[in-house]
Design a protein around this motif. Sequence first.
Motif, PDB file in Angstrom:
ATOM      1  N   ALA A   1      40.236  43.501  35.726  1.00 13.70           N
ATOM      2  CA  ALA A   1      40.828  43.323  37.051  1.00 13.70           C
ATOM      3  C   ALA A   1      41.364  44.661  37.527  1.00 13.70           C
ATOM      4  O   ALA A   1      42.222  45.258  36.876  1.00 13.70           O
ATOM      5  CB  ALA A   1      41.961  42.299  36.989  1.00 13.70           C
ATOM      6  N   GLY A   2      40.828  45.141  38.640  1.00 16.46           N
ATOM      7  CA  GLY A   2      41.380  46.334  39.240  1.00 16.46           C
ATOM      8  C   GLY A   2      42.637  45.983  40.017  1.00 16.46           C
ATOM      9  O   GLY A   2      42.962  44.813  40.220  1.00 16.46           O
ATOM     10  N   GLU A   3      43.344  46.993  40.457  1.00 22.38           N
ATOM     11  CA  GLU A   3      44.580  46.767  41.214  1.00 22.38           C
ATOM     12  C   GLU A   3      44.269  46.712  42.713  1.00 22.38           C
ATOM     13  O   GLU A   3      43.511  47.538  43.224  1.00 22.38           O
ATOM     14  CB  GLU A   3      45.590  47.878  40.943  1.00 22.38           C
ATOM     15  N   LYS A   4      44.847  45.755  43.390  1.00 27.31           N
ATOM     16  CA  LYS A   4      44.708  45.654  44.841  1.00 27.31           C
ATOM     17  C   LYS A   4      45.930  46.278  45.493  1.00 27.31           C
ATOM     18  O   LYS A   4      47.058  45.929  45.178  1.00 27.31           O
ATOM     19  CB  LYS A   4      44.576  44.186  45.266  1.00 27.31           C
ATOM     20  N   ARG A   5      45.685  47.207  46.396  1.00 27.96           N
ATOM     21  CA  ARG A   5      46.766  47.838  47.130  1.00 27.96           C
ATOM     22  C   ARG A   5      46.557  47.597  48.620  1.00 27.96           C
ATOM     23  O   ARG A   5      45.457  47.804  49.139  1.00 27.96           O
ATOM     24  CB  ARG A   5      46.824  49.339  46.834  1.00 27.96           C
TER      25      ARG A   5
ATOM     26  N   TYR B   1      54.392  43.045  43.707  1.00 29.84           N
ATOM     27  CA  TYR B   1      54.979  42.089  42.753  1.00 29.84           C
ATOM     28  C   TYR B   1      53.886  41.473  41.881  1.00 29.84           C
ATOM     29  O   TYR B   1      54.014  41.395  40.657  1.00 29.84           O
ATOM     30  CB  TYR B   1      55.727  41.006  43.533  1.00 29.84           C
ATOM     31  N   GLU B   2      52.782  41.055  42.496  1.00 31.94           N
ATOM     32  CA  GLU B   2      51.683  40.435  41.773  1.00 31.94           C
ATOM     33  C   GLU B   2      51.060  41.416  40.780  1.00 31.94           C
ATOM     34  O   GLU B   2      50.700  41.039  39.657  1.00 31.94           O
ATOM     35  CB  GLU B   2      50.626  39.939  42.764  1.00 31.94           C
ATOM     36  N   SER B   3      50.948  42.681  41.154  1.00 26.82           N
ATOM     37  CA  SER B   3      50.375  43.689  40.266  1.00 26.82           C
ATOM     38  C   SER B   3      51.243  43.893  39.031  1.00 26.82           C
ATOM     39  O   SER B   3      50.733  44.095  37.927  1.00 26.82           O
ATOM     40  CB  SER B   3      50.201  45.022  41.017  1.00 26.82           C
TER      41      SER B   3
ATOM     42  N   TYR C   1      43.680  44.465  32.609  1.00 30.53           N
ATOM     43  CA  TYR C   1      44.149  44.947  33.906  1.00 30.53           C
ATOM     44  C   TYR C   1      44.091  46.466  33.918  1.00 30.53           C
ATOM     45  O   TYR C   1      44.583  47.126  33.003  1.00 30.53           O
ATOM     46  CB  TYR C   1      45.573  44.467  34.158  1.00 30.53           C
ATOM     47  N   ALA C   2      43.453  47.027  34.945  1.00 30.09           N
ATOM     48  CA  ALA C   2      43.276  48.477  35.045  1.00 30.09           C
ATOM     49  C   ALA C   2      44.005  49.001  36.275  1.00 30.09           C
ATOM     50  O   ALA C   2      43.416  49.079  37.365  1.00 30.09           O
ATOM     51  CB  ALA C   2      41.797  48.822  35.110  1.00 30.09           C
TER      52      ALA C   2
END
Length: 404
Positions: A164-168, A188-190, A244-245
């Motif tokens: 899972a990449g990070e969503k910004r 918060y979710e990250s 998680y990446a």
Amino acid sequence: MTALKVFFWICLFLVCYTYFGYGLLLWMLVQLKRIVKGRTAKAVLPADDELPHVTLMICAYNEQDVVDIKMENTRQLDYPKDKLHVMWVTDGTTDDTNERLAAYPDAEIVYTPERKGKTAALNHGISQVKTPLTVMTDANTMINPEAIREIVRCFMDPQVACVAGEKRVKARHEGQNAAEGEGLYWRYESTLKRLDSELYSAMGAAGELNAIRTELYEPMPETALLDDFVMSMRLVGQGYRIAYAPDAYAMEYGSANLEEESKRKRRIAAGGLQSVWWLRHMMIGMSHSSHPDHLSKRLVVAFQFVSHRVLRWSITPIALLALIPLNITLVAMNAGSLYTIILVLQILFYLSAVCGWWFDKTNKSNKLFYACYYFLFMNINVFRGMHYLKTHQGGGTWEKAKRA
């Protein structure tokens, strides 16, 4: 009165645990794990000539306006060009997306004339992939140059089946409340995803940027509303992990306004309820796979899944709604000063949410008030999601929310 008190405290516990308690408990468990086992060092990537071939798959519906920007973004990725294969899966496209893509010989186009939705596009697209790893991203999100390398690094662990990449999320300009609220939520979710991954496994991967081992993909029902979540959690159900990446991230602008954001939130809530039902065996530590995973790991997954996802999408919004009438009833019955204090705090919270709503309507900004309003807005959309799920049983298509 005793039964009312018990029900009230159960509801209060659910709300506090879901939104605050789980994050705190998760952080404490991760700290304990670090003390016992130490931090896990980053895997070392092999030389470029030994890196695996990767397909970057982009599912698109009428995305002519972002084709050039997205292709420029893919060409800036720091990964051997002969090992990165770009595939666009266009689902029922009626604009000039395919014509614009034809100008890029390095992009493979997989076209379906009938619009069936993103899940059908995923099923079709991955059936055409010939590389061991498939990275999926949206047409309107831009990923950082190091993203593919960071994702491949996570796959050095054979127990990782999905990354899972990070969503910004960013606002196009200051004071854009909907985008800023969405960005706050995703920060918060990250944090929760990072801690979940470190404890054992992240609970789902966002469609903006995720990756899987291609051979492990199982076609999903085309009615799936949260294809990314179902796809990734099925792999956890088989005994694998979602890593998680945070150094592989997708950047996009937030929704243009709360009306547009509501479209996303109610669809996500509907998809969450649908997914919870489909994956209900994971809530009690069961596995439908013969993969040699241990009972203890399945129980950890059940704990994470229920705490991070199931409660938020099902029981907790109902508990939040029930707190006010329960609290008023207990105060009216002279249950004690503690209940009066809690009622006053609840009233202050809802007044703050109303102030946040008013500031949004008048294009003003107050982060505290708006945070209260956005929290309430998310929970209201869970109920809207229930109606959405009931009326969208026939397919996985949806109306796209307009971005800022």
